[in-house]
Motif scaffolding. Sequence first.
Motif, PDB file in Angstrom:
ATOM      1  N   MET A   1       0.918  -0.995  -0.047  1.00  0.00           N
ATOM      2  CA  MET A   1      -0.078   0.044   0.093  1.00  0.00           C
ATOM      3  C   MET A   1       0.925   1.181   0.092  1.00  0.00           C
ATOM      4  O   MET A   1       1.987   1.259   0.911  1.00  0.00           O
ATOM      5  CB  MET A   1      -0.960  -0.031   1.268  1.00  0.00           C
ATOM      6  N   ASN A   2       0.511   2.058  -0.798  1.00  0.00           N
ATOM      7  CA  ASN A   2       1.402   3.477  -0.910  1.00  0.00           C
ATOM      8  C   ASN A   2       0.693   4.374  -0.149  1.00  0.00           C
ATOM      9  O   ASN A   2      -0.461   4.866  -0.234  1.00  0.00           O
ATOM     10  CB  ASN A   2       1.558   3.736  -2.731  1.00  0.00           C
ATOM     11  N   HIS A   3       1.526   5.050   0.829  1.00  0.00           N
ATOM     12  CA  HIS A   3       1.013   6.140   1.501  1.00  0.00           C
ATOM     13  C   HIS A   3       1.499   7.252   1.154  1.00  0.00           C
ATOM     14  O   HIS A   3       1.443   8.293   2.231  1.00  0.00           O
ATOM     15  CB  HIS A   3       1.435   5.874   3.185  1.00  0.00           C
ATOM     16  N   SER A   4       1.905   7.732   0.170  1.00  0.00           N
ATOM     17  CA  SER A   4       2.546   8.973  -0.324  1.00  0.00           C
ATOM     18  C   SER A   4       1.441  10.151  -0.513  1.00  0.00           C
ATOM     19  O   SER A   4       0.397   9.588  -0.647  1.00  0.00           O
ATOM     20  CB  SER A   4       3.439   8.730  -1.597  1.00  0.00           C
ATOM     21  N   LEU A   5       1.797  11.160  -0.334  1.00  0.00           N
ATOM     22  CA  LEU A   5       0.779  12.215  -0.500  1.00  0.00           C
ATOM     23  C   LEU A   5       0.463  12.584  -1.779  1.00  0.00           C
ATOM     24  O   LEU A   5       1.348  12.300  -2.719  1.00  0.00           O
ATOM     25  CB  LEU A   5       1.491  13.455   0.125  1.00  0.00           C
ATOM     26  N   PRO A   6      -0.959  13.043  -2.277  1.00  0.00           N
ATOM     27  CA  PRO A   6      -1.115  13.391  -3.411  1.00  0.00           C
ATOM     28  C   PRO A   6      -0.254  14.411  -4.058  1.00  0.00           C
ATOM     29  O   PRO A   6       0.464  15.277  -3.412  1.00  0.00           O
ATOM     30  CB  PRO A   6      -2.568  13.922  -3.407  1.00  0.00           C
ATOM     31  N   GLN A   7       0.144  14.655  -5.619  1.00  0.00           N
ATOM     32  CA  GLN A   7       1.189  15.332  -5.960  1.00  0.00           C
ATOM     33  C   GLN A   7       0.797  16.766  -5.634  1.00  0.00           C
ATOM     34  O   GLN A   7       1.755  17.911  -5.528  1.00  0.00           O
ATOM     35  CB  GLN A   7       1.284  15.038  -7.641  1.00  0.00           C
ATOM     36  N   ASP A   8      -0.536  17.137  -5.725  1.00  0.00           N
ATOM     37  CA  ASP A   8      -1.052  18.608  -5.519  1.00  0.00           C
ATOM     38  C   ASP A   8      -0.517  19.004  -4.089  1.00  0.00           C
ATOM     39  O   ASP A   8      -0.338  20.032  -3.940  1.00  0.00           O
ATOM     40  CB  ASP A   8      -2.402  18.678  -5.646  1.00  0.00           C
ATOM     41  N   VAL A   9      -0.681  18.053  -3.254  1.00  0.00           N
ATOM     42  CA  VAL A   9      -0.167  18.347  -1.859  1.00  0.00           C
ATOM     43  C   VAL A   9       1.162  18.492  -1.770  1.00  0.00           C
ATOM     44  O   VAL A   9       1.631  19.489  -0.942  1.00  0.00           O
ATOM     45  CB  VAL A   9      -0.680  17.334  -0.730  1.00  0.00           C
ATOM     46  N   LEU A  10       1.895  17.717  -2.277  1.00  0.00           N
ATOM     47  CA  LEU A  10       3.485  17.833  -2.404  1.00  0.00           C
ATOM     48  C   LEU A  10       3.688  19.220  -3.239  1.00  0.00           C
ATOM     49  O   LEU A  10       4.841  19.722  -2.620  1.00  0.00           O
ATOM     50  CB  LEU A  10       3.926  16.709  -3.240  1.00  0.00           C
ATOM     51  N   ASP A  11       3.291  19.505  -4.243  1.00  0.00           N
ATOM     52  CA  ASP A  11       3.324  20.675  -4.689  1.00  0.00           C
ATOM     53  C   ASP A  11       3.174  22.050  -3.970  1.00  0.00           C
ATOM     54  O   ASP A  11       3.798  23.050  -4.004  1.00  0.00           O
ATOM     55  CB  ASP A  11       2.417  20.992  -5.967  1.00  0.00           C
ATOM     56  N   GLN A  12       2.067  21.955  -3.058  1.00  0.00           N
ATOM     57  CA  GLN A  12       1.771  23.182  -2.272  1.00  0.00           C
ATOM     58  C   GLN A  12       2.736  23.157  -1.125  1.00  0.00           C
ATOM     59  O   GLN A  12       3.067  24.301  -0.723  1.00  0.00           O
ATOM     60  CB  GLN A  12       0.351  22.866  -1.633  1.00  0.00           C
ATOM     61  N   ILE A  13       3.212  21.943  -0.851  1.00  0.00           N
ATOM     62  CA  ILE A  13       4.225  22.204   0.354  1.00  0.00           C
ATOM     63  C   ILE A  13       5.571  22.595   0.097  1.00  0.00           C
ATOM     64  O   ILE A  13       6.082  23.423   0.558  1.00  0.00           O
ATOM     65  CB  ILE A  13       4.605  20.622   0.763  1.00  0.00           C
ATOM     66  N   ALA A  14       5.893  22.303  -1.230  1.00  0.00           N
ATOM     67  CA  ALA A  14       7.341  22.687  -1.992  1.00  0.00           C
ATOM     68  C   ALA A  14       6.987  24.303  -2.379  1.00  0.00           C
ATOM     69  O   ALA A  14       7.925  25.166  -1.958  1.00  0.00           O
ATOM     70  CB  ALA A  14       7.325  22.085  -3.261  1.00  0.00           C
ATOM     71  N   ALA A  15       5.776  24.780  -2.702  1.00  0.00           N
ATOM     72  CA  ALA A  15       5.652  26.084  -2.808  1.00  0.00           C
ATOM     73  C   ALA A  15       5.729  26.978  -1.540  1.00  0.00           C
ATOM     74  O   ALA A  15       6.264  27.824  -1.558  1.00  0.00           O
ATOM     75  CB  ALA A  15       4.187  26.214  -3.634  1.00  0.00           C
ATOM     76  N   GLU A  16       5.316  26.383  -0.485  1.00  0.00           N
ATOM     77  CA  GLU A  16       5.185  27.101   0.856  1.00  0.00           C
ATOM     78  C   GLU A  16       6.565  27.091   1.267  1.00  0.00           C
ATOM     79  O   GLU A  16       7.089  27.943   1.833  1.00  0.00           O
ATOM     80  CB  GLU A  16       4.183  26.401   1.781  1.00  0.00           C
ATOM     81  N   GLU A  17       7.468  26.138   1.264  1.00  0.00           N
ATOM     82  CA  GLU A  17       8.816  25.999   1.422  1.00  0.00           C
ATOM     83  C   GLU A  17       9.710  27.029   0.782  1.00  0.00           C
ATOM     84  O   GLU A  17      10.424  27.763   1.391  1.00  0.00           O
ATOM     85  CB  GLU A  17       9.453  24.694   1.286  1.00  0.00           C
ATOM     86  N   ARG A  18       9.344  27.291  -0.634  1.00  0.00           N
ATOM     87  CA  ARG A  18      10.083  28.239  -1.368  1.00  0.00           C
ATOM     88  C   ARG A  18       9.775  29.630  -0.937  1.00  0.00           C
ATOM     89  O   ARG A  18      10.594  30.579  -0.779  1.00  0.00           O
ATOM     90  CB  ARG A  18       9.756  28.057  -2.755  1.00  0.00           C
ATOM     91  N   HIS A  19       8.441  29.986  -0.638  1.00  0.00           N
ATOM     92  CA  HIS A  19       7.842  31.114  -0.290  1.00  0.00           C
ATOM     93  C   HIS A  19       8.772  31.294   1.357  1.00  0.00           C
ATOM     94  O   HIS A  19       9.364  32.434   1.378  1.00  0.00           O
ATOM     95  CB  HIS A  19       6.209  31.159   0.137  1.00  0.00           C
ATOM     96  N   PHE A  20       8.751  30.689   2.214  1.00  0.00           N
ATOM     97  CA  PHE A  20       9.263  30.984   3.432  1.00  0.00           C
ATOM     98  C   PHE A  20      10.883  30.948   3.378  1.00  0.00           C
ATOM     99  O   PHE A  20      11.408  31.744   4.063  1.00  0.00           O
ATOM    100  CB  PHE A  20       8.834  30.054   4.512  1.00  0.00           C
ATOM    101  N   ALA A  21      11.388  30.450   2.253  1.00  0.00           N
ATOM    102  CA  ALA A  21      12.754  30.584   2.111  1.00  0.00           C
ATOM    103  C   ALA A  21      13.132  31.900   1.636  1.00  0.00           C
ATOM    104  O   ALA A  21      14.162  32.598   2.053  1.00  0.00           O
ATOM    105  CB  ALA A  21      13.370  29.471   1.270  1.00  0.00           C
TER     106      ALA A  21
END
Length: 130
Positions: free
Chosen positions: A1-21
């Motif tokens: 069973m794959n428990h990875s997050l959906p791509q849109d959630v990963l993209d949102q996390i990456a965008a927030e990390e870029r913003h705060f950096a």
Amino acid sequence: MNHSLPQDVLDQIAAEERHFADAPRAFFEAWKRGAEIAGAEWFGDGTPEGLQRATSKWDLRPKVLLLNDALDVLSGGQRMFLSAMVSFYNAREGGAMLKRCGFEGLSDLGGLDLERRKVIADLVLNYSGW
């Protein structure tokens, strides 16, 4: 069973990390714009040259004592704008200054022109502590 997050959630996390950096740099750029609009005399060493040489928000700390003394002779918009800026540097001092200006809530910033509103909006968006 794959428990990875959906791509849109990963993209949102990456965008927030870029913003705060990028936020500290963006905050400084907005802060410097605000200091240019309000006048170099209220920030850092109080000179246009000091404003141009500034490389961090620390170089452009607001002159809180001077601002407090001058608050009653500034125009309403200038009082509100400078007090809002001070509130990012020191919440207690800025809050007291805003109260003296009759500030009751964020809608009171609606009296500022577009250029000043954009500075305050960018400061809010990119604030990561002083």
